[in-house]
Design a protein around this motif. Structure first.
Motif, PDB file in Angstrom:
ATOM      1  N   UNK A 274       0.851  -1.181   0.000  1.00 14.25           N
ATOM      2  CA  UNK A 274       0.000   0.000   0.000  1.00 14.25           C
ATOM      3  C   UNK A 274       0.888   1.231   0.000  1.00 14.25           C
ATOM      4  N   UNK A 275       0.919   1.919  -1.103  1.00 14.05           N
ATOM      5  CA  UNK A 275       1.644   3.173  -1.181  1.00 14.05           C
ATOM      6  C   UNK A 275       0.988   4.010  -2.249  1.00 14.05           C
ATOM      7  N   UNK A 276       1.353   5.250  -2.326  1.00 15.05           N
ATOM      8  CA  UNK A 276       0.790   6.124  -3.346  1.00 15.05           C
ATOM      9  C   UNK A 276       1.586   6.056  -4.645  1.00 15.05           C
ATOM     10  N   UNK A 277       2.543   5.149  -4.717  1.00 17.89           N
ATOM     11  CA  UNK A 277       3.299   4.987  -5.950  1.00 17.89           C
ATOM     12  C   UNK A 277       2.445   4.249  -6.974  1.00 17.89           C
ATOM     13  N   UNK A 278       3.015   4.016  -8.129  1.00 19.40           N
ATOM     14  CA  UNK A 278       2.277   3.384  -9.218  1.00 19.40           C
ATOM     15  C   UNK A 278       1.738   2.011  -8.865  1.00 19.40           C
ATOM     16  N   UNK A 279       2.560   1.129  -8.342  1.00 20.13           N
ATOM     17  CA  UNK A 279       2.123  -0.247  -8.103  1.00 20.13           C
ATOM     18  C   UNK A 279       1.629  -0.391  -6.674  1.00 20.13           C
ATOM     19  N   UNK A 280       0.308  -0.451  -6.505  1.00 20.44           N
ATOM     20  CA  UNK A 280      -0.274  -0.618  -5.181  1.00 20.44           C
ATOM     21  C   UNK A 280      -0.528  -2.071  -4.856  1.00 20.44           C
ATOM     22  N   UNK A 281      -0.790  -2.893  -5.863  1.00 19.50           N
ATOM     23  CA  UNK A 281      -1.139  -4.267  -5.592  1.00 19.50           C
ATOM     24  C   UNK A 281      -0.724  -5.119  -6.765  1.00 19.50           C
TER      25      UNK A 281
ATOM     26  N   UNK B 240      -4.219 -16.623 -16.514  1.00 18.09           N
ATOM     27  CA  UNK B 240      -3.961 -15.399 -15.769  1.00 18.09           C
ATOM     28  C   UNK B 240      -2.531 -15.414 -15.232  1.00 18.09           C
ATOM     29  N   UNK B 241      -1.726 -14.450 -15.650  1.00 18.27           N
ATOM     30  CA  UNK B 241      -0.336 -14.382 -15.215  1.00 18.27           C
ATOM     31  C   UNK B 241      -0.168 -13.424 -14.046  1.00 18.27           C
ATOM     32  N   UNK B 242      -0.933 -12.318 -14.046  1.00 17.57           N
ATOM     33  CA  UNK B 242      -0.737 -11.301 -13.026  1.00 17.57           C
ATOM     34  C   UNK B 242      -1.918 -10.340 -13.032  1.00 17.57           C
ATOM     35  N   UNK B 243      -2.236  -9.833 -11.855  1.00 15.65           N
ATOM     36  CA  UNK B 243      -3.256  -8.795 -11.689  1.00 15.65           C
ATOM     37  C   UNK B 243      -2.606  -7.677 -10.894  1.00 15.65           C
ATOM     38  N   UNK B 244      -2.552  -6.480 -11.477  1.00 14.12           N
ATOM     39  CA  UNK B 244      -1.897  -5.354 -10.822  1.00 14.12           C
ATOM     40  C   UNK B 244      -2.882  -4.215 -10.673  1.00 14.12           C
ATOM     41  N   UNK B 245      -3.026  -3.727  -9.444  1.00 15.84           N
ATOM     42  CA  UNK B 245      -3.838  -2.545  -9.163  1.00 15.84           C
ATOM     43  C   UNK B 245      -2.877  -1.372  -9.026  1.00 15.84           C
ATOM     44  N   UNK B 246      -3.191  -0.266  -9.700  1.00 19.04           N
ATOM     45  CA  UNK B 246      -2.318   0.902  -9.611  1.00 19.04           C
ATOM     46  C   UNK B 246      -3.117   2.186  -9.786  1.00 19.04           C
ATOM     47  N   UNK B 247      -2.546   3.283  -9.287  1.00 18.08           N
ATOM     48  CA  UNK B 247      -3.134   4.608  -9.447  1.00 18.08           C
ATOM     49  C   UNK B 247      -2.644   5.157 -10.781  1.00 18.08           C
ATOM     50  N   UNK B 248      -3.563   5.661 -11.599  1.00 19.96           N
ATOM     51  CA  UNK B 248      -3.190   6.087 -12.946  1.00 19.96           C
ATOM     52  C   UNK B 248      -2.596   7.496 -13.020  1.00 19.96           C
ATOM     53  N   UNK B 249      -2.439   8.156 -11.878  1.00 18.04           N
ATOM     54  CA  UNK B 249      -1.908   9.514 -11.882  1.00 18.04           C
ATOM     55  C   UNK B 249      -2.991  10.567 -11.888  1.00 18.04           C
ATOM     56  N   UNK B 250      -4.239  10.157 -12.135  1.00 15.52           N
ATOM     57  CA  UNK B 250      -5.386  11.053 -12.107  1.00 15.52           C
ATOM     58  C   UNK B 250      -6.329  10.667 -10.974  1.00 15.52           C
ATOM     59  N   UNK B 251      -5.787  10.032  -9.947  1.00 16.14           N
ATOM     60  CA  UNK B 251      -6.543   9.568  -8.769  1.00 16.14           C
ATOM     61  C   UNK B 251      -7.601   8.541  -9.116  1.00 16.14           C
ATOM     62  N   UNK B 252      -7.353   7.732 -10.114  1.00 12.50           N
ATOM     63  CA  UNK B 252      -8.244   6.635 -10.493  1.00 12.50           C
ATOM     64  C   UNK B 252      -7.530   5.313 -10.286  1.00 12.50           C
ATOM     65  N   UNK B 253      -8.258   4.324  -9.807  1.00 12.31           N
ATOM     66  CA  UNK B 253      -7.701   2.988  -9.601  1.00 12.31           C
ATOM     67  C   UNK B 253      -7.891   2.168 -10.863  1.00 12.31           C
ATOM     68  N   UNK B 254      -6.793   1.714 -11.413  1.00 19.63           N
ATOM     69  CA  UNK B 254      -6.836   0.871 -12.594  1.00 19.63           C
ATOM     70  C   UNK B 254      -6.395  -0.537 -12.226  1.00 19.63           C
ATOM     71  N   UNK B 255      -6.919  -1.502 -12.971  1.00 14.28           N
ATOM     72  CA  UNK B 255      -6.506  -2.896 -12.833  1.00 14.28           C
ATOM     73  C   UNK B 255      -5.936  -3.353 -14.163  1.00 14.28           C
ATOM     74  N   UNK B 256      -4.782  -3.955 -14.111  1.00  9.55           N
ATOM     75  CA  UNK B 256      -4.155  -4.539 -15.289  1.00  9.55           C
ATOM     76  C   UNK B 256      -4.223  -6.049 -15.129  1.00  9.55           C
ATOM     77  N   UNK B 257      -4.880  -6.714 -16.061  1.00  9.12           N
ATOM     78  CA  UNK B 257      -5.014  -8.170 -16.040  1.00  9.12           C
ATOM     79  C   UNK B 257      -4.096  -8.721 -17.128  1.00  9.12           C
ATOM     80  N   UNK B 258      -2.938  -9.230 -16.703  1.00  9.65           N
ATOM     81  CA  UNK B 258      -1.951  -9.767 -17.652  1.00  9.65           C
ATOM     82  C   UNK B 258      -2.261 -11.235 -17.903  1.00  9.65           C
ATOM     83  N   UNK B 259      -2.388 -11.582 -19.181  1.00  6.47           N
ATOM     84  CA  UNK B 259      -2.807 -12.913 -19.606  1.00  6.47           C
ATOM     85  C   UNK B 259      -1.732 -13.532 -20.484  1.00  6.47           C
TER      86      UNK B 259
END
Length: 191
Positions: free
Chosen positions: A6-13, A130-149
């Motif tokens: 948990x941090x305010x950096x790009x990779x939160x999860x 499913x290889x990876x699921x990454x939650x990150x802040x997009x820089x505009x205070x929005x939570x994005x999820x990247x689903x790597x397959x």
């Protein structure tokens, strides 16, 4: 299998099949169905798929991840950098349109992404790809999820979703974590 920071950096999860850590339950705006349907631990995972509302931003198709020791970036940072590169090139949306609203359903077989009306299936992601699921802040205070397959040997695609809130993004990650736990406990019991 799962790792969180948990941090305010790009990779939160970051969720992957390599590390595991326990999450938390979160309910709020953006969750489809009732708390009991989504998070009841007493029902078998087969009969209670979790549903979440999000916006589909698009896909980064067929790319390879850098695995050299000279690149000191984490896999999560590399993935986020690739997504941002595609967004800057105009190949992936920065902000969703109203027509991009989707429902993500998750069960023991994987993700099923449908339009909000539930009629049109946009994508199915089997759990074994499913290889990876990454939650990150997009820089505009929005939570994005990247689903790597996984799409081939050392080849990946990444589907990107924007969630209404951190709680929804964490709910998706937690639901996936529970699915993996159930599958692992069933496989351990079968041995």
């Amino acid at each position: 299998m799962f790792g969180k920071s948990r941090s305010k950096s790009k990779a939160n999860l970051a969720l992957s099949k390599e590390s595991v850590e326990v999450g938390h339950d979160a309910i709020g705006e953006g969750f489809v169905g009732s708390r009991e349907l989504i998070f009841s631990q007493s029902l078998p995972i087969h009969s209670r798929p979790a549903g979440f509302s999000a916006h589909y931003l698009g896909v980064v198709s067929r790319f390879m991840m850098q695995t050299t020791s000279s690149d000191r970036k984490s896999p999560e940072s590399q993935l986020i950098a690739k997504i941002e590169e595609e967004q800057l090139d105009g190949k992936l949306r920065l902000k969703p349109l109203a027509s991009d609203a989707v429902t993500l359903r998750l069960d023991r077989h994987g993700f099923k992404i449908t339009k909000q009306d539930g009629e049109d299936i946009i994508l199915r992601v089997p759990l074994h790809t499913l290889a990876q699921l990454v939650m990150y802040d997009d820089g505009f205070s929005k939570s994005n999820l990247a689903v790597k397959v996984i799409v081939g040997k050392d080849l990946f695609s990444c589907h990107v979703f924007q969630c209404v809130s951190d709680d929804v993004a964490m709910g998706i990650c937690d639901a996936l974590q529970r699915v993996f736990r159930v599958i692992m406990s069933e496989s351990d019991a079968a041995m």
